[in-house]
Every structure is written in structure tokens, then in C-alpha cells.
Design an enzyme around this catalytic site. Sequence first.
Site, PDB file in Angstrom:
ATOM      1  N   GLY A 158      -8.326  34.174  36.784  1.00  0.00           N
ATOM      2  CA  GLY A 158      -9.263  33.317  37.484  1.00  0.00           C
ATOM      3  C   GLY A 158      -8.751  32.816  38.826  1.00  0.00           C
ATOM      4  O   GLY A 158      -7.539  32.710  39.038  1.00  0.00           O
ATOM      5  N   ASP A 213      -4.918  50.353  34.117  1.00  0.00           N
ATOM      6  CA  ASP A 213      -5.943  51.402  34.110  1.00  0.00           C
ATOM      7  C   ASP A 213      -5.772  52.420  35.234  1.00  0.00           C
ATOM      8  O   ASP A 213      -6.527  53.385  35.308  1.00  0.00           O
ATOM      9  CB  ASP A 213      -7.341  50.776  34.227  1.00  0.00           C
ATOM     10  CG  ASP A 213      -7.723  49.967  33.003  1.00  0.00           C
ATOM     11  OD1 ASP A 213      -7.093  50.176  31.943  1.00  0.00           O
ATOM     12  OD2 ASP A 213      -8.633  49.132  33.100  1.00  0.00           O
ATOM     13  N   ILE A 367       0.135  47.862  23.522  1.00  0.00           N
ATOM     14  CA  ILE A 367       0.628  48.663  24.648  1.00  0.00           C
ATOM     15  C   ILE A 367       0.885  47.794  25.866  1.00  0.00           C
ATOM     16  O   ILE A 367       1.893  47.948  26.569  1.00  0.00           O
ATOM     17  CB  ILE A 367      -0.384  49.776  24.986  1.00  0.00           C
ATOM     18  CG1 ILE A 367      -0.419  50.815  23.857  1.00  0.00           C
ATOM     19  CG2 ILE A 367      -0.047  50.441  26.316  1.00  0.00           C
ATOM     20  CD1 ILE A 367      -1.494  51.868  24.030  1.00  0.00           C
TER      21      ILE A 367
END
Length: 443
Positions: A158, A213, A367
Site C-alpha cells: 500500500g 512473476d 515458494i
Amino acid sequence: MTRAQSAPDFAIASLGPCRITSPMAPLLESRRTTEHYVDEHDRVLLDDTLAGITSRGVTPGELPGMEPCGPRSKIFFDPAKTRAAIVTCGGLCPGLNDVIAGLVRTLTYHYRVRRVVGIRNGYQGFVAHYGHDVIELTPESVRDIATDGGTVLGTSRGPQDPEEIVDCLERLHVNVLFVVGGDGSMRGAMQIAHTVAERGLRLAVVGIPKTIDNDIPYIDQSFGFQTAFSLASDAIRAAQVEAKSTANGIGLVKLMGRHSGFIACYAALARSGADVVLIPEVPFGLDGDQGLLTHLRRRVAERGHAVVVAAEGAGQELLGGSGDASDASGNARLQDIGPYLRRRIGDHFADAGVETSIRYIDPSYAIRSVPANPYDSVYCVRLSQAAVHAAMSGRTEMVVGRYRRRFVHIPMKVAVSRRNQVDPHGDLWMAVLESTGQPVRFA
């Protein structure tokens, strides 16, 4: 020949001319440009094919390129009078402690910076009402932190008020701020840099982009990605063992990948045990003769078992989207594809009169929290060294990364301009299709 896309502006902001001889200068005096080293005045070209270069239609000097990383012979900040701060933001990722340790060692050993502080719990640590103290960081205090996962500084999600953040930086007499975080954190870092500029301060803001990612553009791979897909491949192996151990067994593995399916693709290729890989970039249908469920039933009939790997953001079109809900970082809240697929697969096999057992594995948080593997540890060290060199030379509002195996400076606005995704027409997705034997599309 395809027409070249317009290139972004890779110009790097600087606080001013570099007039101080760098402590790294003796290491640079005997170096020359080779295939392994790019001189500080050279550029790393954006295009790496003849077609891409010629389609630009410009002279060699006008070809788009990036500023190379590395130590400069002249620097902006006087090391003896420089104070540095490090903050880690967003979700956990393997390698965070390696980056922290690398920054501290390079600042202290190579530049003799006398004070480095760690900001506690992300951007919250700058804001007074949270009450977080700073941590004094020394080579001794960070010596063993890379053996642990997570971040010794803590983290949070945030945004926070950039005015309050810069107030804190001024109180701490900080000249250089290193932000380790994802795209939301880098947008916050840009706001900090803008506030710094508005106040006329000489304070560098340099980012080390973090995303498990691997979805930051113009970067070959983000740190922690190698560790992540390596451990994700172990989950695929476990699912395959479970599926093969029961009649008509199905292993279903949900992996990280909100909008980009790189972990699912690489993990599946590493194990070659997946029969289907589902990623956000390639929509798929479940029903009908050309749908996923029928294909899966055929595969089970042929082999006696099957393994499905799904990135967390896959199939959102089947779940009705996520509406307007978002998390603290501003990311859209995704519907959970894993349980949905498990239910639909079970119902399909039951309707067909085929008895099956489904083993569902979601290793995501296990992970994220592990230490980096040796490859990522080395990568983190090199990124942290590059970040320190950039900051000490007065570069600001930029991130460091590796592009086509070269370490480069990238403006923050370019690093957050779009999302890096698996190209459905590229060679990575082609390799996945070859490995799994799944059709190009599930209609």
C-alpha cells in the site's frame, strides 16, 4: 520485414555533473570494452536482430539503446558525506536479503559510505505514526542474512504520503534511497523522486525491481524467478507422482502468475510432466469436443493419469472477472481458479462415469518465503552492486536490470509502463506446447 515499434525514452535522470573521483577508479583504468564489458559512455542497443535495426531507418548513432550499469570514474556524491537508506516493499520474494546484504557491502567496502540504515516494514517505516525505528546496517549485521528467506527489514503493501516519506528522509539526512519492490513500489518511488525534485533536494532514488512473476518489461528475468520456478517444478513432480499412484489420477497444480504465466511455463518445461499448462495470456474453454475437459479425459484414457498446471490468473474470463475489488497495493483481486478447476474436472469425469481422484497442490506461499538459490543469489549481488554504482553517480528515478545479458539502467516510468507477459506467438509458449502436446487453443 516488420515495421519497428516506437522505442520508449531510455534517458536517465541525473542530479548533476559528476566531479568527484570515484574510489572505484583504479579498477576501471585498465579496462576496455569487450563482449563482457560495456564502457560507461557506450549504449546497449534495444534491438538484437538485423531486421529490427534496419527497420528503424536511422543512423547507428540514433538507434535506441540503454545506459549500461557499472562503476563510473567520476561520481556525484562524496562517499564520506553520504548517508544511504534501504526499504523493501510488497510481497515476499526469494533474494530480498541477498539484495540488502549486497547493497550494504558495496556501499561500505567499495565506497566507504559511513552510515546505511534499513527502513522497517516498507513505506510504513517512513511515516511517524506507525512508530517504526530504523535499523543500522553494517557488513557484519548482514553477513548471514542471505541464508534466510523473507526480508530482515520487514515489508508492507500500500501507498504512503510521499511528503511524509521525504520529511523522514530529510530528518535522517539520507542522500541515497534504494527501493526494492514491484511495480506499485516503483510508482511510489517515482512520487518520492518527484517530491524530492520539487523541494530542490539532492537525493537519489534508485530501484531494484522485485517481482516473482517476472513481469517487468525490458528485463530478462527478475531476481527470485529462477528459485521460484525451480521449486514450482518440484510441486509438478509431486503432483505427477500422486496422479500416477491412483487409477485415472489427476494432479492439479496452481502456481504464481497473476497476469503473466512465466513460472507455470518454466516449471512445466523443467519437469516435462505436465499434460496441460494454463496461463493468463491464453484464454481457454472448458466444454465441448475441443475443450479442456474432453482433452483431459482423453489424456487420462491414454496414459492412465494427467497433470494440469495453472497460473493463478488463468481462466479469469470463466469466473466472471474480479470486479472492482483490489488489494492494498491496488492490484485487482483475482478469483481462485484452482478450486474452480478441481470442481469442474471432478464433475466432468463423474458425468462421464469415470472414477478419478484429484490431487490439488498450491505451493505459492511456501515458494515466496524460501532463500534464493545460488543463481539468484549471484544475480542479486550483481543487481545490488549496479544499483549502488548508479546511485553514487547521481542517477535517480531509475531501476537496474539485465537486458539481453547486459546490466542496464532503465527509467522507472519505462519499467512500470506495461507488463511483461508470455507471448502466445513466441518461442517460450511454442516450447510449452511441444512439451505438453496440448492443442494451440482449447475452444
